[in-house]
Design a protein around this motif. Structure first.
Motif, PDB file in Angstrom:
ATOM      1  N   TYR A 171      39.326  34.778  38.638  1.00 48.87           N
ATOM      2  CA  TYR A 171      38.889  36.140  38.950  1.00 48.87           C
ATOM      3  C   TYR A 171      38.713  36.286  40.454  1.00 48.87           C
ATOM      4  N   SER A 214      30.282  41.958  37.984  1.00 50.82           N
ATOM      5  CA  SER A 214      30.047  42.756  36.784  1.00 50.82           C
ATOM      6  C   SER A 214      30.947  42.245  35.667  1.00 50.82           C
ATOM      7  N   GLY A 215      30.602  42.607  34.470  1.00 45.79           N
ATOM      8  CA  GLY A 215      31.321  42.055  33.342  1.00 45.79           C
ATOM      9  C   GLY A 215      30.654  40.766  32.915  1.00 45.79           C
ATOM     10  N   ARG A 216      31.322  39.983  32.123  1.00 47.99           N
ATOM     11  CA  ARG A 216      30.683  38.797  31.567  1.00 47.99           C
ATOM     12  C   ARG A 216      31.622  37.605  31.611  1.00 47.99           C
ATOM     13  N   ILE A 217      31.187  36.566  32.278  1.00 48.75           N
ATOM     14  CA  ILE A 217      31.889  35.289  32.229  1.00 48.75           C
ATOM     15  C   ILE A 217      31.019  34.367  31.397  1.00 48.75           C
ATOM     16  N   ASP A 271      22.968  39.437  40.169  1.00 46.23           N
ATOM     17  CA  ASP A 271      24.382  39.149  39.891  1.00 46.23           C
ATOM     18  C   ASP A 271      25.222  39.299  41.157  1.00 46.23           C
ATOM     19  N   TYR A 300      35.807  29.951  35.627  1.00 45.20           N
ATOM     20  CA  TYR A 300      35.078  29.713  34.390  1.00 45.20           C
ATOM     21  C   TYR A 300      35.490  28.364  33.815  1.00 45.20           C
ATOM     22  N   GLN A 307      35.713  42.558  30.673  1.00 42.85           N
ATOM     23  CA  GLN A 307      36.475  42.570  31.927  1.00 42.85           C
ATOM     24  C   GLN A 307      35.540  42.207  33.069  1.00 42.85           C
ATOM     25  N   VAL A 308      35.888  41.163  33.782  1.00 40.73           N
ATOM     26  CA  VAL A 308      35.085  40.719  34.913  1.00 40.73           C
ATOM     27  C   VAL A 308      35.576  41.413  36.174  1.00 40.73           C
ATOM     28  N   GLN A 309      34.641  41.916  36.947  1.00 40.65           N
ATOM     29  CA  GLN A 309      34.993  42.527  38.230  1.00 40.65           C
ATOM     30  C   GLN A 309      34.147  41.930  39.341  1.00 40.65           C
TER      31      GLN A 309
END
Length: 127
Positions: A116, A25-28, A77, A100, A1-3
Motif C-alpha cells: 500500500y 484509513s481503511g483496515r489492514i 492512525d 501487511y 480498502q486501505v488508503q
C-alpha cells in the motif's frame, strides 16, 4: 480498502525542518511495518525509514540517520517523519507505505515488499 494520505511537504531552506504525516484509513488486518520512501527526479525510489509495527523498532537509511525520526500515533492512525537538518539532496517526493503480514524484517528497505502506497508529498530544500 486501505488508503494512505501524506501531508506536510513544502519548501524549506538548507538546515531547516519539516514534519511529514501519513494518515491511515481503511483496515489492514496485520500490519508488519510502515515505511517512508523518497524519489528524486531521474532517480530510483529509495528507502528512508521504517517502523516495525509489533514493537516499534525503527530503521533508517544511512543518509538520514541522526537527522530523521519515524514515529507513529496509534490513536490517530498516523505515521510521521520528523526531518531535521535538511539538505538540498533531501529534495524528493516522499511516500509512505504499508506492509501487511507476519515476520517481516523492515531493515531490508525493499520497496517491492510494501503493498500500500500514498500519493506522495513534495519536499524541496533550497540551498
Amino acid at each position: 480498502q486501505v488508503q494512505l494520505v501524506e501531508s506536510g511537504g513544502g519548501l524549506v531552506q538548507d538546515g531547516g525542518s519539516l514534519r511529514l504525516s501519513c494518515a491511515i484509513s481503511g483496515r489492514i488486518i496485520i500490519t508488519a511495518a510502515m515505511g517512508w520512501f523518497r524519489q528524486a527526479p531521474a532517480k530510483e525510489r529509495e528507502f528512508v525509514a521504517a517502523i516495525r509495527w509489533s514493537d516499534g523498532r525503527t530503521y533508517y537509511a544511512d543518509s538520514v540517520k541522526g537527522r530523521f525520526t519515524i514515529s507513529r500515533d496509534n490513536a490517530k492512525d498516523t505515521l510521521y517523519l520528523h526531518m531535521n537538518t535538511l539538505k538540498p539532496e533531501d529534495t524528493a517526493v516522499y511516500y509512505c507505505a504499508a506492509k501487511y503480514g507476519l515476520g517481516y524484517d523492515p531493515s531490508s528497505g525493499r520497496s517491492d515488499d510494501y503493498a500500500y502506497w500514498g500519493q506522495g508529498t513534495q519536499v524541496t530544500v533550497s540551498s
